[in-house]
Design an enzyme around this catalytic site. Structure first.
Site, mmCIF file in Angstrom:
data_model
loop_
_atom_site.group_PDB
_atom_site.id
_atom_site.type_symbol
_atom_site.label_atom_id
_atom_site.label_comp_id
_atom_site.label_asym_id
_atom_site.label_seq_id
_atom_site.Cartn_x
_atom_site.Cartn_y
_atom_site.Cartn_z
ATOM 1 N N ARG A 1 57.012 50.987 49.752
ATOM 2 C CA ARG A 1 57.905 51.400 50.833
ATOM 3 C C ARG A 1 58.446 50.211 51.643
ATOM 4 O O ARG A 1 59.473 50.319 52.294
ATOM 5 C CB ARG A 1 57.133 52.294 51.814
ATOM 6 C CG ARG A 1 57.013 53.734 51.416
ATOM 7 C CD ARG A 1 58.246 54.479 51.845
ATOM 8 N NE ARG A 1 58.350 55.755 51.182
ATOM 9 C CZ ARG A 1 58.031 56.906 51.733
ATOM 10 N NH1 ARG A 1 57.552 56.947 52.951
ATOM 11 N NH2 ARG A 1 58.192 58.017 51.056
ATOM 12 N N GLU B 1 55.126 52.223 56.841
ATOM 13 C CA GLU B 1 54.812 51.003 56.100
ATOM 14 C C GLU B 1 55.824 49.902 56.388
ATOM 15 O O GLU B 1 55.461 48.729 56.518
ATOM 16 C CB GLU B 1 54.767 51.292 54.593
ATOM 17 C CG GLU B 1 53.553 52.097 54.141
ATOM 18 C CD GLU B 1 53.663 53.591 54.383
ATOM 19 O OE1 GLU B 1 54.753 54.069 54.796
ATOM 20 O OE2 GLU B 1 52.667 54.301 54.153
ATOM 21 N N LYS C 1 44.314 72.294 61.433
ATOM 22 C CA LYS C 1 43.863 71.724 60.170
ATOM 23 C C LYS C 1 42.449 72.238 59.887
ATOM 24 O O LYS C 1 41.588 72.175 60.767
ATOM 25 C CB LYS C 1 43.874 70.185 60.289
ATOM 26 C CG LYS C 1 44.112 69.491 58.991
ATOM 27 C CD LYS C 1 44.509 68.038 59.173
ATOM 28 C CE LYS C 1 44.441 67.335 57.830
ATOM 29 N NZ LYS C 1 45.000 66.006 57.825
#
Ligand SMILES: Cc1ncc(C[n+]2csc(CCOP(=O)(O)OP(=O)(O)O)c2C)c(N)n1
Length: 625
Positions: A391, A363, A278
């Site tokens: 969600r 979630e 990243k």
């Protein structure tokens, strides 16, 4: 500069390049990303990590006929640049400009709209099944990060796809990071795959088995076969029916092209494990990928400068509140589905590590996990963005509310979110929470009330949501103490006549501006559920015109709750319900968008004079400066 990039208007141009020149293109693409994102703000470190993978994919696959489905879609800036949107990169995330995520209406190369995570395998599998059913030869590829792979939906999709004979390629872009450092057992498993320890350990075990084996030929042969399996045991992905390739270097564009060329011709479900870094290519982002996940504008030569704003954000108010409450009450547990920084939980995670749970991008699990904690007498606080709570709707109803468990839902990013656009809009939570029995819904009007209502919510013995917007509010001074406000009670803020504003949340302050011009009454309703029926009755009896205000959808929202209550009281009257209309909002600057959607004092006046033309005639409405 940008010699190759300028020439590439579509992947067909890219395909004309020699394989040797692709690494040079990667250098240009990375420079372009640094140059543009530093000027617009947006997702940064994830995009630096997918440069080579994006080039290789468009080089090998026949896009847009072949379908690339990017998970979350926050890493698609290189894809946008290579698919004819290079020149528009300076408009990224601004109104009328490019979206920060893939959108089908933006480009034929954006095969699937995303922004919420972990949908890619399901969508790409759907496309693969459709290709099979319609006799099409096109290929479907899902590109998913290791963070996104922590969500259950990814496994539901692999479970389904792995048992099929469809030609689907899943690429795991494993950078060993979510937004925050990765969490969970899966992360440890992927680390083993990457480091090769998996193989080494298995081999050691195999040798032991061999040493103890009796010297019988057939048994030895069986053990040899077993040992081979042990040396290269099936990965979890193979167990799920995929053919596994990897792990391989995701910054070796040539290696990627070679692997993808083989995989494009392969049949059945394929899994390619690619390892990337990243922030690759920008040292500061490599060193701190969290800070560079979604920065604002910055000078590439200097890097991010410390935030200068003196205004406290709602997120910070929440972060302070949860630490203070945790100090006071050892039963408090804080839960985040992979949004530690975004939800303001960094300090809490450091000060109360034993009571802090980052559950991954999960979630649904976060909410049911909270329910389990609450069953045992703990006091869970689920810190979650309004949009991501969508969600976990069934978990909210079935696991929390039905059992009337005291879970606090701290809903950040409620209302308009701005540059992230419609995928992240927090417009719907009042509507979808207030219809749940046992659930209460608090709508603080400013920062201090946010802290106070969080304390009120925490003191209840049933579930409560407290919703607050992105960024800072009016700058209300925040109490040091933990002073709860009375549960379910509204507050008369201004007494006037004729018109009464019933405000739910921060629009209270816009209502006050309008009220000043016409000597109207203003009530800070504070709770969309339960409604303060007493105050509502008094106001309805003493005022001809009622206006409700909320930064959520009008459909089924707080204004609708007022209408229902008036109807039940037999006091039905024409009420102006102001909120977001029944349409998806755009991306762009939140201040500009609030004006556009009429949720400013001037917009409120305009709506009032449209609704009650005689108000204008009576000159009750003077213009707000
Ligand atoms: C359902 C959902 N929850 C949370 C988020 C917020 N979010 C955006 S990107 C991200 C991390 C994704 O990690 P990974 O897939 O590894 O991609 P990376 O950023 O590392 O490139 C999270 C948690 C989201 N987009 N969707």
């Amino acid at each position: 500069m940008d010699a190759l990039l300028e020439w590439i208007q579509s992947p067909s141009h890219l395909k004309k390049l020699s394989r040797e020149s692709l690494s040079g293109l990667a250098v240009e693409l990375r420079e372009r990303l640094i140059q543009t994102v530093s000027q617009t703000g947006g997702h940064f470190s994830s995009n630096l990590g997918t440069v080579e993978l994006t080039i290789a994919l468009h080089y090998v696959y026949n896009t847009p006929e072949d379908r690339l489905v990017w998970d979350v879609g926050h890493q698609t800036y290189p894809h946008k640049i290579l698919t004819g949107r290079n020149e528009r990169m300076s408009t990224l995330r601004q109104q009328g400009g490019l979206s920060g995520f893939p959108r089908r209406e933006e480009s034929v190369y954006d095969a699937f709209g995303t922004a919420h995570s972990s949908t890619s395998i399901s969508a790409a599998f759907g496309m693969a099944v459709a290709a099979k059913q319609t006799g099409s030869q096109r290929k479907s590829v899902a590109i998913i990060g290791d963070g996104a792979l922590t969500a259950g939906m990814a496994y539901e999709a692999m479970n389904n796809a792995g048992a099929s004979e469809c030609d689907l390629l899943v690429i795991l872009n494993d950078n060993d990071m979510s937004i925050s450092p990765p969490v969970g057992a899966l992360n440890q498993y992927l680390a083993q795959l990457m480091s090769g320890r998996f193989y080494t350990e298995a081999k050691k075990w195999g040798e032991q088995v061999l040493r103890n084996a009796p010297p019988l030929f057939d048994l030895a042969r069986r053990i040899e076969q077993q040992t081979q399996n042990l040396i290269a045991p099936d990965t979890i992905f193979e167990k799920l029916g995929f053919t596994y390739t990897g792990p391989m270097d995701g910054h070796d564009v040539d290696g990627l092209v070679e692997a993808l060329q083989k995989l494009r011709g392969a049949t059945g479900p394929q899994f390619l494990h690619v390892v990337t870094r990243k922030g690759q290519g920008y040292a500061k982002a490599e060193a701190d990928p969290v800070a560079y996940h979604g920065p604002g504008k910055f000078d590439p030569a200097v890097g991010l400068s410390p935030a200068v704003s003196s205004k406290v954000t709602y997120t910070q108010v929440f972060g302070q509140w949860i630490c203070d409450m945790a100090d006071k009450d050892p039963r408090l547990v804080g839960i985040t589905p992979a949004m530690r920084e975004g939800s303001g939980l960094l300090e809490f995670s450091q000060r109360f590590p034993g009571r802090y749970h980052d559950v991954g991008i999960a979630e649904q699990h976060a909410v049911t996990f909270a329910a389990g904690l609450a069953c045992e007498g703990l006091k869970p606080v689920v810190a979650i963005y309004s949009t991501f709570l969508q969600r976990a709707y069934d978990q909210m109803i079935h696991d929390v509310a039905l059992q009337n468990l005291p879970v606090v839902f701290a809903l950040d990013r409620a209302g308009l979110v701005g540059p992230d656009g419609p995928t992240h809009a927090g417009m719907y939570d009042i509507s979808f929470t207030r219809c749940i029995p046992n659930m209460s819904v608090a709508c603080p009007a400013d920062e201090n009330e946010c802290r106070q209502l969080l304390s009120t919510a925490y003191a209840q013995d049933h579930p409560v949501t407290v919703r607050y917007p992105r960024g800072a509010g009016v700058g209300a001074a925040v109490d040091k103490d933990l002073n709860p406000l009375p549960f379910g009670q509204a507050k008369l803020v201004r007494e006037g006549q004729g018109v009464a504003f019933l405000a739910f949340g921060p629009l209270l302050y816009e209502a006050l501006k309008v009220a000043e011009t016409m000597d109207a009454t203003v009530v800070n309703m504070r709770w969309a559920k339960p409604l303060d029926v007493q105050i509502l009755t008094d106001i309805a009896l003493s005022h001809d015109r009622l206006v409700t205000l909320e930064d959520g959808t009008r459909k089924g929202g707080a204004g609708a709750a007022v209408l229902e209550a008036l109807q039940d009281l037999g006091m039905a009257k024409r009420v102006l319900v102001i909120g977001f209309e029944d349409e998806f909002t755009e991306h762009g600057d939140p201040g500009v968008l609030m004006k556009q959607y009429g949720l400013t004092a001037a917009g409120i006046q305009k709506r009032m004079s449209d609704f009650w033309p005689d108000l204008q005639a009576e000159k009750l409405l003077r213009r707000v400066a």
